[in-house]
Design a protein around this motif. Structure first.
Motif, PDB file in Angstrom:
ATOM      1  N   TYR A   1       0.856  -1.186   0.000  1.00 50.83           N
ATOM      2  CA  TYR A   1       0.000   0.000   0.000  1.00 50.83           C
ATOM      3  C   TYR A   1       0.890   1.233   0.000  1.00 50.83           C
ATOM      4  CZ  TYR A   1      -4.079   2.904   1.092  1.00 50.83           C
ATOM      5  OH  TYR A   1      -5.087   3.834   1.038  1.00 50.83           O
ATOM      6  N   VAL A   2       0.924   1.952  -1.127  1.00 46.28           N
ATOM      7  CA  VAL A   2       1.740   3.164  -1.249  1.00 46.28           C
ATOM      8  C   VAL A   2       0.884   4.345  -0.818  1.00 46.28           C
ATOM      9  CG1 VAL A   2       3.092   4.608  -2.792  1.00 46.28           C
ATOM     10  CG2 VAL A   2       3.017   2.135  -3.152  1.00 46.28           C
TER      11      VAL A   2
ATOM     12  N   SER B   1       1.414   9.961   5.858  1.00 46.36           N
ATOM     13  CA  SER B   1       2.534   9.202   6.409  1.00 46.36           C
ATOM     14  C   SER B   1       2.066   7.797   6.770  1.00 46.36           C
ATOM     15  CB  SER B   1       3.081   9.906   7.659  1.00 46.36           C
ATOM     16  OG  SER B   1       2.116   9.897   8.698  1.00 46.36           O
ATOM     17  N   THR B   2       3.007   6.903   6.965  1.00 51.56           N
ATOM     18  CA  THR B   2       2.652   5.536   7.371  1.00 51.56           C
ATOM     19  C   THR B   2       1.961   5.535   8.731  1.00 51.56           C
ATOM     20  OG1 THR B   2       4.890   5.290   8.259  1.00 51.56           O
ATOM     21  CG2 THR B   2       4.504   4.450   6.033  1.00 51.56           C
TER      22      THR B   2
ATOM     23  N   MET C   1      -2.936   4.523  11.712  1.00 50.38           N
ATOM     24  CA  MET C   1      -3.973   4.914  12.665  1.00 50.38           C
ATOM     25  C   MET C   1      -5.368   4.662  12.090  1.00 50.38           C
ATOM     26  SD  MET C   1      -2.841   6.113  15.595  1.00 50.38           S
ATOM     27  CE  MET C   1      -4.104   7.230  16.173  1.00 50.38           C
ATOM     28  N   ARG C   2      -5.559   5.003  10.802  1.00 52.21           N
ATOM     29  CA  ARG C   2      -6.846   4.743  10.167  1.00 52.21           C
ATOM     30  C   ARG C   2      -7.107   3.238  10.083  1.00 52.21           C
ATOM     31  NH1 ARG C   2      -6.266   7.130   5.490  1.00 52.21           N
ATOM     32  NH2 ARG C   2      -7.600   8.934   5.774  1.00 52.21           N
ATOM     33  N   ALA C   3      -6.079   2.478   9.753  1.00 56.22           N
ATOM     34  CA  ALA C   3      -6.238   1.032   9.631  1.00 56.22           C
ATOM     35  C   ALA C   3      -6.654   0.406  10.962  1.00 56.22           C
ATOM     36  CB  ALA C   3      -4.936   0.414   9.128  1.00 56.22           C
TER      37      ALA C   3
ATOM     38  N   ILE D   1       0.327  -6.940   4.910  1.00 64.61           N
ATOM     39  CA  ILE D   1       0.126  -5.597   4.360  1.00 64.61           C
ATOM     40  C   ILE D   1       1.362  -4.753   4.667  1.00 64.61           C
ATOM     41  CG2 ILE D   1      -1.299  -3.526   4.397  1.00 64.61           C
ATOM     42  CD1 ILE D   1      -3.646  -5.236   5.267  1.00 64.61           C
ATOM     43  N   TYR D   2       1.973  -4.202   3.625  1.00 63.91           N
ATOM     44  CA  TYR D   2       3.151  -3.345   3.755  1.00 63.91           C
ATOM     45  C   TYR D   2       2.770  -1.920   3.378  1.00 63.91           C
ATOM     46  CZ  TYR D   2       5.807  -7.732   3.808  1.00 63.91           C
ATOM     47  OH  TYR D   2       6.293  -8.981   4.107  1.00 63.91           O
ATOM     48  N   LEU D   3       3.111  -0.961   4.242  1.00 64.10           N
ATOM     49  CA  LEU D   3       2.865   0.450   3.981  1.00 64.10           C
ATOM     50  C   LEU D   3       4.148   1.109   3.503  1.00 64.10           C
ATOM     51  CD1 LEU D   3       0.671   1.463   7.068  1.00 64.10           C
ATOM     52  CD2 LEU D   3      -0.092   0.704   4.813  1.00 64.10           C
TER      53      LEU D   3
END
Length: 459
Positions: free
Chosen positions: A124-125, A130-131, A136-138, A148-150
């Motif tokens: 997820y780009v 920011s990550t 926080m939303r996730a 899942i990679y940010l």
């Protein structure tokens, strides 16, 4: 150094011009020319559009092409799977657009969680946040999976390096307007940058079999921002609709190379994220007031699905010399046409009255099959006479006041009968082609003219 020159490109038809002009000479649209900086690709980058493992394509006989059973994967969200035609296709390239704050990022995070549960690796780009913000939303919507990679990056060459290192199954770019190629001398979000990034993503998706989703912005008019080539190059265009003041969101498939287009999936925005709405008709008409004037229930088609919505109208004395016409969820020009038909055929005078029409729940409806429902809602408010609570109205209205036939009438009536409606006002021309089993479910009243429908229900 690369050779740089400027051209002017029409956002509407894509034609190029040597200098700026107020209108496009090809399509005639005004204020659509945008500056595009072109450059010598041979000098700037000799490996343009190359993926990591370059393979030479060879022609294959059409009879020898095999369809792999694993080429399509379910997302875990039934509504999204139905919208996409059965799930996401391996190596597909999709564009997700919508207004700011409508729920695009929330939808993509929810989709990432469902795909990661199946063991797929998701990159997820998050270029706009920011990550930490994305994390926080996730956590707020319950997304947490080690697959899942940010990645907080906006330079495409760096994103491409991480794709090579991680080798994800799913790539999500949020958003395409913020990602840029450093070798192109133009700002992120410009026509040149968007076209280049879109073509790069398309080649990555097809050659590396990476299922790719890119989030796109919209303009003030609600159209997808960027050149039309962005919509042409992707396999699927999904657009979020809905009013942020309402809890419902509509995900519409405008383009779909792997399934039917014009399908919709309806979600409700809650504190824990987007929740699928399995029966939207029941939700949209659940809060209607029984016996109130200016209200009509209309079955509309969204793709292959019939949805019952409530059309509300208010006719009131104008406070100023000029009367007001306002509409929410329908075309205002269509409203003016229907008011003219009412004045001509029924003798109603609206010159000193304000007329307001709204589709409850935040739905936007463009099909003409709701014309008769809008017209009867206005007449109900004007006459202060309520339409029966168990009545639905279907029909297109012509300029002569005639009620024209509508397509796929049976699916509309079945949905209404399933929810307990007992009477249906419909075009008389649809009756001969109706199946006998439909007539047993609900009472059908055919009309040829607007006057018949108003006399039957209101006067």
């Amino acid at each position: 150094m690369s050779k740089v020159k400027s051209t002017w490109v029409c956002k509407d038809c894509g034609s190029t011009h040597r200098k700026w002009s107020g209108s496009c000479t090809e399509c005639g649209k005004w204020d659509t020319l945008c500056e595009e900086i072109s450059f010598d690709h041979k000098v700037a980058n000799t490996n343009r559009f190359n993926s990591f493992d370059v393979k030479v394509a060879k022609p294959v006989q059409i009879d020898n092409v095999t369809l792999e059973s694993a080429s399509r994967s379910t997302t875990g969200l039934k509504e999204v799977d139905r919208l996409l035609g059965g799930g996401v296709v391996l190596g597909s390239f999709s564009l997700v657009g919508g207004a700011p704050g409508i729920g695009k990022s929330t939808m993509m995070l929810t989709l990432s969680e469902e795909l990661a549960k199946q063991g797929k690796k998701v990159l997820y780009v998050c270029g706009e946040e920011s990550t930490y913000q994305t994390s926080m939303r996730a956590k707020r919507i319950g997304v947490s999976n080690s697959n899942i990679y940010l990645l907080n990056e906006t330079v495409f060459s760096n994103i491409k390096t991480q794709i090579e290192a991680i080798k994800p199954d799913i790539l999500i770019i949020d958003s395409i307007q913020i990602v840029y190629k450093s070798e192109i001398p133009s700002l992120p979000g410009s026509l040149t940058q968007i076209k280049e990034i879109a073509m790069e993503c398309m080649h990555l998706a097809k050659r590396q079999n990476i299922t790719t989703f890119v989030i796109g912005h919209v303009t003030k008019s609600g159209e997808l921002a960027g050149p039309k080539v962005l919509e042409h190059v992707v396999d699927t265009v999904l657009e979020f609709e809905g009013d942020r003041q309402h809890g419902f969101r509509i995900l519409r498939a405008i383009k779909n190379r792997f399934g039917p287009s014009d399908e919709v999936a309806i979600f409700e925005m809650q504190s824990g994220g987007l929740v699928e709405v399995a029966n939207p008709s029941e939700i949209f008409i659940s809060e209607r007031s029984m016996g109130s004037t200016g209200s009509a229930i209309v079955p509309t088609l969204e793709g292959s699905r019939a949805i019952l919505v409530e059309v509300q109208s208010l006719v009131a004395q104008a406070s100023f010399a000029n009367s007001t016409r306002r509409s929410t969820g329908i075309d205002q020009n269509r409203l003016g046409l229907l008011l003219a038909v009412l004045e001509k055929k029924m003798g109603y005078h609206f010159h000193s009255l304000d007329v307001f029409v709204s589709v409850a729940g935040g739905m936007k409806i463009l099909e003409p099959a709701i014309d008769l429902g809008i017209l009867l809602a206005i007449a109900s408010s004007f006459c202060s006479r309520a339409i029966g609570s168990d009545v639905i109205v279907i029909g297109e209205v012509g300029l002569g006041g005639e009620v024209r036939s509508v397509p796929r009438i049976e699916s509309r009536i079945k949905e209404a009968a399933h929810l307990g409606f007992r009477t249906c006002i419909l075009p008389n021309k649809n009756l001969p082609r109706m199946d006998k089993s439909i007539k047993k479910l609900i009472e059908l009243k055919g009309v040829d003219m607007v006057e018949e429908a108003i006399q039957y229900l209101i006067t």
